[in-house]
Motif scaffolding. Structure first.
Motif, PDB file in Angstrom:
ATOM      1  N   ILE A   1      -3.575  13.801   8.088  1.00  7.34           N
ATOM      2  CA  ILE A   1      -3.846  12.217   8.120  1.00  7.34           C
ATOM      3  C   ILE A   1      -3.783  11.740   6.604  1.00  7.34           C
ATOM      4  CG2 ILE A   1      -5.057  10.278   8.753  1.00  7.34           C
ATOM      5  CD1 ILE A   1      -6.282  11.930  11.234  1.00  7.34           C
ATOM      6  N   ASP A   2      -3.029  10.767   6.266  1.00 11.23           N
ATOM      7  CA  ASP A   2      -2.939  10.159   4.802  1.00 11.23           C
ATOM      8  C   ASP A   2      -3.933   9.319   4.763  1.00 11.23           C
ATOM      9  OD1 ASP A   2      -0.736  11.672   4.664  1.00 11.23           O
ATOM     10  OD2 ASP A   2       0.712  10.494   5.155  1.00 11.23           O
ATOM     11  N   TRP A   3      -5.094   9.499   4.540  1.00  8.12           N
ATOM     12  CA  TRP A   3      -6.338   8.770   4.458  1.00  8.12           C
ATOM     13  C   TRP A   3      -6.073   7.924   3.011  1.00  8.12           C
ATOM     14  CZ3 TRP A   3      -8.703   7.850   8.559  1.00  8.12           C
ATOM     15  CH2 TRP A   3      -9.002   8.887   9.498  1.00  8.12           C
ATOM     16  N   THR A   4      -5.776   8.227   2.082  1.00  7.92           N
ATOM     17  CA  THR A   4      -5.502   7.553   0.853  1.00  7.92           C
ATOM     18  C   THR A   4      -4.302   6.455   0.959  1.00  7.92           C
ATOM     19  OG1 THR A   4      -5.989   9.531  -0.513  1.00  7.92           O
ATOM     20  CG2 THR A   4      -4.961   7.572  -1.565  1.00  7.92           C
ATOM     21  N   ARG A   5      -3.201   6.712   1.729  1.00  8.65           N
ATOM     22  CA  ARG A   5      -2.361   5.757   2.088  1.00  8.65           C
ATOM     23  C   ARG A   5      -2.894   4.585   2.768  1.00  8.65           C
ATOM     24  NH1 ARG A   5       2.035   5.629   5.767  1.00  8.65           N
ATOM     25  NH2 ARG A   5       1.257   7.553   6.633  1.00  8.65           N
ATOM     26  N   HIS A   6      -3.477   4.990   3.741  1.00 13.69           N
ATOM     27  CA  HIS A   6      -4.229   4.257   4.841  1.00 13.69           C
ATOM     28  C   HIS A   6      -5.105   3.231   4.407  1.00 13.69           C
ATOM     29  CE1 HIS A   6      -1.762   6.037   7.955  1.00 13.69           C
ATOM     30  NE2 HIS A   6      -2.517   7.163   7.876  1.00 13.69           N
ATOM     31  N   LEU A   7      -5.897   3.743   3.390  1.00 13.35           N
ATOM     32  CA  LEU A   7      -6.818   2.906   2.830  1.00 13.35           C
ATOM     33  C   LEU A   7      -6.268   1.825   1.720  1.00 13.35           C
ATOM     34  CD1 LEU A   7      -9.975   2.394   2.085  1.00 13.35           C
ATOM     35  CD2 LEU A   7      -9.770   4.079   0.284  1.00 13.35           C
ATOM     36  N   LEU A   8      -5.039   2.343   1.141  1.00 15.58           N
ATOM     37  CA  LEU A   8      -4.620   1.305   0.245  1.00 15.58           C
ATOM     38  C   LEU A   8      -3.778   0.446   1.030  1.00 15.58           C
ATOM     39  CD1 LEU A   8      -2.771   3.916  -2.252  1.00 15.58           C
ATOM     40  CD2 LEU A   8      -4.471   2.499  -2.945  1.00 15.58           C
ATOM     41  N   GLN A   9      -3.012   0.777   2.108  1.00 12.43           N
ATOM     42  CA  GLN A   9      -2.731  -0.090   3.045  1.00 12.43           C
ATOM     43  C   GLN A   9      -3.769  -1.326   3.401  1.00 12.43           C
ATOM     44  OE1 GLN A   9      -1.199   1.831   6.178  1.00 12.43           O
ATOM     45  NE2 GLN A   9       0.776   2.037   5.344  1.00 12.43           N
TER      46      GLN A   9
ATOM     47  N   TRP B   1       3.873   5.818  -5.697  1.00  8.47           N
ATOM     48  CA  TRP B   1       3.881   5.774  -7.297  1.00  8.47           C
ATOM     49  C   TRP B   1       2.631   6.567  -7.631  1.00  8.47           C
ATOM     50  CZ3 TRP B   1       3.520  -0.352  -7.364  1.00  8.47           C
ATOM     51  CH2 TRP B   1       4.798  -0.746  -7.178  1.00  8.47           C
ATOM     52  N   ILE B   2       1.615   6.977  -6.937  1.00  4.98           N
ATOM     53  CA  ILE B   2       0.363   7.955  -7.240  1.00  4.98           C
ATOM     54  C   ILE B   2       0.571   9.185  -6.741  1.00  4.98           C
ATOM     55  CG2 ILE B   2      -1.240   5.864  -7.974  1.00  4.98           C
ATOM     56  CD1 ILE B   2      -2.554   6.612  -5.425  1.00  4.98           C
ATOM     57  N   GLY B   3       2.011   9.288  -5.899  1.00  2.00           N
ATOM     58  CA  GLY B   3       2.207  10.602  -5.308  1.00  2.00           C
ATOM     59  C   GLY B   3       1.451  11.143  -4.090  1.00  2.00           C
ATOM     60  N   VAL B   4       0.618  10.037  -3.193  1.00  2.00           N
ATOM     61  CA  VAL B   4       0.105  10.520  -2.256  1.00  2.00           C
ATOM     62  C   VAL B   4       0.444   9.726  -0.828  1.00  2.00           C
ATOM     63  CG1 VAL B   4      -2.248  10.944  -3.246  1.00  2.00           C
ATOM     64  CG2 VAL B   4      -1.675   8.430  -2.305  1.00  2.00           C
ATOM     65  N   GLU B   5       1.747   9.642  -0.654  1.00  2.00           N
ATOM     66  CA  GLU B   5       2.379   8.872   0.428  1.00  2.00           C
ATOM     67  C   GLU B   5       2.761   9.754   1.533  1.00  2.00           C
ATOM     68  OE1 GLU B   5       6.347  10.361  -1.666  1.00  2.00           O
ATOM     69  OE2 GLU B   5       4.065   9.538  -2.341  1.00  2.00           O
ATOM     70  N   ASP B   6       2.508  11.019   1.071  1.00  2.00           N
ATOM     71  CA  ASP B   6       2.956  12.147   2.203  1.00  2.00           C
ATOM     72  C   ASP B   6       2.240  13.404   2.061  1.00  2.00           C
ATOM     73  OD1 ASP B   6       4.016  13.206   4.742  1.00  2.00           O
ATOM     74  OD2 ASP B   6       5.874  13.914   3.680  1.00  2.00           O
TER      75      ASP B   6
ATOM     76  N   GLY C   1       1.035  -1.048  -0.190  1.00  2.00           N
ATOM     77  CA  GLY C   1       0.072   0.107   0.134  1.00  2.00           C
ATOM     78  C   GLY C   1       0.910   1.322  -0.128  1.00  2.00           C
ATOM     79  N   ASN C   2       1.941   1.325   0.603  1.00  2.23           N
ATOM     80  CA  ASN C   2       2.875   2.407   0.683  1.00  2.23           C
ATOM     81  C   ASN C   2       3.720   2.609  -0.539  1.00  2.23           C
ATOM     82  OD1 ASN C   2       2.438   3.486   3.455  1.00  2.23           O
ATOM     83  ND2 ASN C   2       4.113   1.937   4.156  1.00  2.23           N
ATOM     84  N   ALA C   3       3.858   1.382  -1.281  1.00  2.00           N
ATOM     85  CA  ALA C   3       4.553   1.386  -2.524  1.00  2.00           C
ATOM     86  C   ALA C   3       3.345   2.284  -3.595  1.00  2.00           C
ATOM     87  CB  ALA C   3       5.055   0.203  -2.916  1.00  2.00           C
ATOM     88  N   VAL C   4       2.162   1.642  -3.552  1.00  2.00           N
ATOM     89  CA  VAL C   4       1.451   2.415  -4.611  1.00  2.00           C
ATOM     90  C   VAL C   4       0.965   3.685  -4.119  1.00  2.00           C
ATOM     91  CG1 VAL C   4      -1.077   2.143  -5.261  1.00  2.00           C
ATOM     92  CG2 VAL C   4       0.349   0.026  -5.080  1.00  2.00           C
TER      93      VAL C   4
END
Length: 91
Positions: free
Chosen positions: A58-66, A49-54, A43-46
């Motif tokens: 709160i990184d909701w998109t990153r947490h949802l991907l995880q 790749w899409i530019g929302v890791e930081d 999830g962190n890698a994706v």
């Protein structure tokens, strides 16, 4: 300290993934944690790749991907576990 957080996050994500998946999963708790860690890393890698890791806050998109990847990995891992464990019991 980062390994400790990886284990904690993997444990929590693995348990949430098991709760989301229908039915009873046969994998042991330690493997649930490992699959949760793998899902978190994917999830962190994706997210990177899409530019929302930081992002700010709160990184909701990153947490949802995880979580999505943890569900996928736990589901696939459970199927593999049952297939391998079932073939060992027959032999």
């Amino acid at each position: 300290m980062s390994w400790l957080w990886a284990i904690i996050v993997g444990f929590v994500l693995g348990l949430i993934a098991k709760a989301i998946l229908p039915g009873k999963q046969q994998i042991p708790l330690w493997l649930t944690t490992v699959f949760g860690i793998i899902g978190s890393v994917l999830g962190n890698a994706v997210a990177g790749w899409i530019g929302v890791e930081d992002t700010r806050g709160i990184d909701w998109t990153r947490h949802l991907l995880q979580l999505v990847f943890a569900v996928a990995v736990v589901g696939l891992g459970d199927m593999l576990w049952v297939a391998v464990k079932g073939s060992r019991q027959r032999a």
